[in-house]
Structure formats: structure tokens, C-alpha cells
Design an enzyme around this catalytic site. Sequence first.
Site, mmCIF file in Angstrom:
data_model
loop_
_atom_site.group_PDB
_atom_site.id
_atom_site.type_symbol
_atom_site.label_atom_id
_atom_site.label_comp_id
_atom_site.label_asym_id
_atom_site.label_seq_id
_atom_site.Cartn_x
_atom_site.Cartn_y
_atom_site.Cartn_z
ATOM 1 N N ARG A 151 0.852 -1.176 0.000
ATOM 2 C CA ARG A 151 0.000 0.000 0.000
ATOM 3 C C ARG A 151 0.896 1.237 0.000
ATOM 4 N NH1 ARG A 151 -3.965 2.523 4.735
ATOM 5 N NH2 ARG A 151 -5.131 3.850 3.309
ATOM 6 N N HIS A 152 0.407 2.298 -0.604
ATOM 7 C CA HIS A 152 1.146 3.572 -0.576
ATOM 8 C C HIS A 152 1.368 4.037 0.871
ATOM 9 C CE1 HIS A 152 -2.555 5.483 0.620
ATOM 10 N NE2 HIS A 152 -3.159 4.809 -0.343
ATOM 11 N N ARG A 189 -0.939 9.510 3.547
ATOM 12 C CA ARG A 189 -1.472 10.477 2.584
ATOM 13 C C ARG A 189 -2.394 11.465 3.271
ATOM 14 N NH1 ARG A 189 -6.481 9.102 2.900
ATOM 15 N NH2 ARG A 189 -7.262 7.006 2.486
ATOM 16 N N ARG A 193 -0.026 9.125 -5.565
ATOM 17 C CA ARG A 193 0.511 8.605 -4.298
ATOM 18 C C ARG A 193 1.144 7.225 -4.432
ATOM 19 N NH1 ARG A 193 -4.961 8.996 -3.721
ATOM 20 N NH2 ARG A 193 -6.190 7.098 -3.504
ATOM 21 N N ASP A 245 -4.943 -0.033 -0.216
ATOM 22 C CA ASP A 245 -5.411 -1.010 0.773
ATOM 23 C C ASP A 245 -6.519 -1.880 0.194
ATOM 24 O OD1 ASP A 245 -7.327 0.925 0.832
ATOM 25 O OD2 ASP A 245 -7.392 1.128 3.007
#
Length: 422
Positions: free
Chosen positions: A36-37, A40, A107, A285
Site C-alpha cells: 500500500r502507498h 497520505r 501517491r 489497501d
Amino acid sequence: MAGPGFWGLPAGPILLLLLPQALPEGPLVFVAVVFRHGDRAPLASYPTDPHKEAITVLWPRGLGQLTGEGVRQQLELGRFLRNRYEAFLSPEYRREEVYVRSTDFDRTLESAQANLAGLFPEAAPGRPEAAWRPIPVHTVPVTEDKLLRFPTRSCPRYHELLREATEAAEYQTALEGWTDFLTHLENYTGLSLVGEPLRRAWKVLDTLMCQQAHGLPLPSWASPNVLRTLAQISALDIGAHVGPPRAAEKAQLTGGILLEAILANFSRVQRLGLPLKMVMYSAHDSTLLALQGALGLYDGHTPPYAACLGFEFRRHLGDPDEDAGNVTISLFYRNDSSGLPLPLNLPGCPGSCPLGRFRQLTAPARPPAHGVPCHGSREPATPAATVVPLLAGAVAVLAGLSMGLGLLAWRPGCLRAWGGPV
Ligand SMILES: *[C@@H]1O[C@H](CO)[C@@H](O)[C@H](O)[C@H]1NC(C)=O
Ligand SMILES: *[C@@H]1O[C@H](CO)[C@@H](O)[C@H](O)[C@H]1NC(C)=O
Ligand SMILES: *[C@@H]1O[C@H](CO)[C@@H](O)[C@H](O)[C@H]1NC(C)=O
Ligand SMILES: *[C@@H]1O[C@H](CO)[C@@H](O)[C@H](O)[C@H]1NC(C)=O
């Protein structure tokens, strides 16, 4: 005999005697990681948000964008991967060895780059200019991304499956119990929430958690109890998206696609003798949750920022048997940078799992070779008869455990919204 299994298949006896012994780990041959990034900005505000003004100050890059903290988390994850695969990967990036794919969001693209800066010394921050090299990250347009961002919105069959889940008695009962809560929340937020998709409620939670994580005081109505209830509502909805009923069929339209791609990646590498050692997928996610759903491993926890699910393919030590082949897969999940990653067990195949068995057990959750039609009703696919009792029995236990919303761990940080990757 247990009740219906996690995959919506009838559960049979758990044939523990058929489970192989945990295997000793052989040398690595291939790795796939999906992460996952990083941290944010919130995705949205709400009409009565007292901190609307602060958004541009706290998150100058705008809603939904990666923060400095998010960059740091990915650098750290990249360094972890370097450490773990020091002996496996070449010291420097080689295009034939590593392939990186991201969704087409700022992102996730930035997260992939930050991760690679941690993984490869020539891309590291502070590298002398003459020696510095960025690493390529591949993507496809969001509308064409069938791998990391699932086309659930445009898939009538998926909607049918989702409707079946949301019309189920347990779901409806839970939802009715929250009607008062949502009515109050409408009043507090100025949003229309009752009878709307539950992801609206998640977005409120997301906004609140991002603000809290950045030190803003929450409005007085946003008590810990309210946040906890919002998290439970979110878990109910995630469960409907990736869990029973018919979890395997849902997976065929979502996380099973990525699982299939990873297995296909490895098959191709073996078949053609490619030098490819690692594929990295930078995503959301929702991607990880769908993958967990496909593996029968969703347990009510939402993946935090930079959470990473890894597939390690190793040479099988000892006699290859017909069924198992000469390769094993082990899974790890890194959702906490302060400790070792968690080893994950595929239900029905603990420890490092022979690839043949892994394929058998996950077959019901992966799309068939001719693809899964998104249009029209159809009967659920019937997987190989020997696999069903084993898998369904093992996962029935898991499902029973995981459906208790009490398991949901409440953690600060932003949550996800299904129906739009976050
Ligand atoms: C909504 O808010 C108004 C004004 O704050 C209040 O008078 C009213 O009782 C609230 N209604 C509900 C359902 O909470
Ligand atoms: C791995 O899978 C991805 C997604 O399907 C694909 O784009 C890539 O070409 C594959 N690589 C190999 C070596 O199979
Ligand atoms: C496993 O066996 C296949 C076919 O015999 C071979 O191509 C492949 O290289 C072997 N893989 C490993 C990791 O030994
Ligand atoms: C990590 O995942 C495991 C398994 O889902 C869960 O029990 C644990 O609470 C999670 N930890 C964090 C820090 O998210």
C-alpha cells in the site's frame, strides 16, 4: 460438519491428515511484493468540517496526496526489502531482474519511487549527483488497470454478489443497529448517510483520522466511541466486498486476478528461464484487502500505510512429489515496521506451501483461463472435488474467527474507501 465455509462452499471435515509437514526453506527463486502507498492526506472533507481551512496548510499538495511521512515510510520499506533480499538481488538495479508496476495515482507512483530509493543504492537520497539514477516504474491508465484496481463498478456480476451479501440477514441487522448512529452523523457532518453506500461513512472516518494523525483537535461529537463504530461499519462493508457469501467468486473478479498474475509471472519466468527475480506492485489497501480475500486471509484488519504482502518462491528441498512440484511458496505480511514481518499461512497449507498445492487450494479464488464473465448470473464455479473439503473446512474456522467485529483493531491513520482505491 461445520457450516458454510469462508468461500461460500459447503464445508466438509478438516482432513488434517492430508496436510504436509512444514518444509525446510530452500533458496529463493522469485519474489512478488504488493504494498500500500504511504501516509497520505485525507481524500475528502465534509460540509461541516471545522478544519477545512487547514487542509491547504497541512497538506499543501492537496487531498489524497502522499505526505513527507508517506515518503519516509516507503523509503523504510525499500530498505527493509534490500536487507531481506541482499543476497538474492544484484547490488544495483537491473531491468531484467526487477519489474515495478504501480496504479496510476500520484501517491502510488511516488510511493514506488520512494521505495526503490530505499532498495537501490544508486537511487538513494543523498547519492552524489554523478552516481544517482532513478528507477523506472510502470503503470497503465486507471480505466485500463484490471490488475491492481478492480473493475467492480462496471461489473454487474460483482454487484450481484455484493447485493447478495448486503441483503443477508446479518448484514441487515448490523446496519439497522447503526441507523440512529448514521442519522446523528448526518446531522454532525452535513452529509447524507442513511441508505447511502457505507463508503461515505468511511470517508468521514478517513478525514477524522488523517486530521487526528496530524495533530488537529477533532470536533466534540467525534468521540472514541464514534470512531470505533465507524471502524466497525467499515469492517462490515469490507467483509461484504471480500468475504462470504461466495468469497471465492468475488475473488475471481478482484484479488484473484492479481493472485493469478503473480503465479503466471512465476510460471513464465520458469518456463522461459527468464532472469526476472522480483515483481513489485504499488497499490492500495483495497488491493491488499482483495488479495487477502482471495487467499482466505482477510481477518478484519485494515492494512496500514506501506503494509506489504510478500510471496516468496523457493526451490523445494528434498524429493519433488508429483503433486507438489519442485517449488514452495511462503507468504509474509509486514504491517508494522517495528517488528519482523508476520509469516502468513494459506488456509490448509501452513508454512511454506508446495506450489502445486498452493495452486490447487487457491484455484476457486482465481479466474478461470477463459476469464470470468462480469455479465449475467451463473452458478458458482465448482473446484476440484478433493480440494473443497480441505479448503472449506480450514477456512470455516478462520471465517468464524474473523467475522467477529470485535477483532477489529482500532489504529490511528487513515482508512480506506472501497469503490475507489485509497
Ligand atoms: C440536529 O442538529 C440540530 C441543531 O444542532 C438539533 O437541534 C437537532 O436536534 C439535531 N437532530 C438530531 C437528529 O440529532
Ligand atoms: C508479470 O505480470 C504483469 C501483469 O500481468 C505483466 O505486465 C508482466 O509483463 C509480467 N511479467 C512477466 C515476466 O511475466
Ligand atoms: C522445477 O522444474 C522445472 C521443470 O522440470 C524446471 O524448469 C525448473 O527450473 C525447476 N525449478 C527449480 C526452482 O528448480
Ligand atoms: C498486523 O496484522 C495482523 C494480522 O492481521 C494483526 O493481528 C495485527 O494487529 C496487525 N498489526 C498492525 C500494527 O496493524
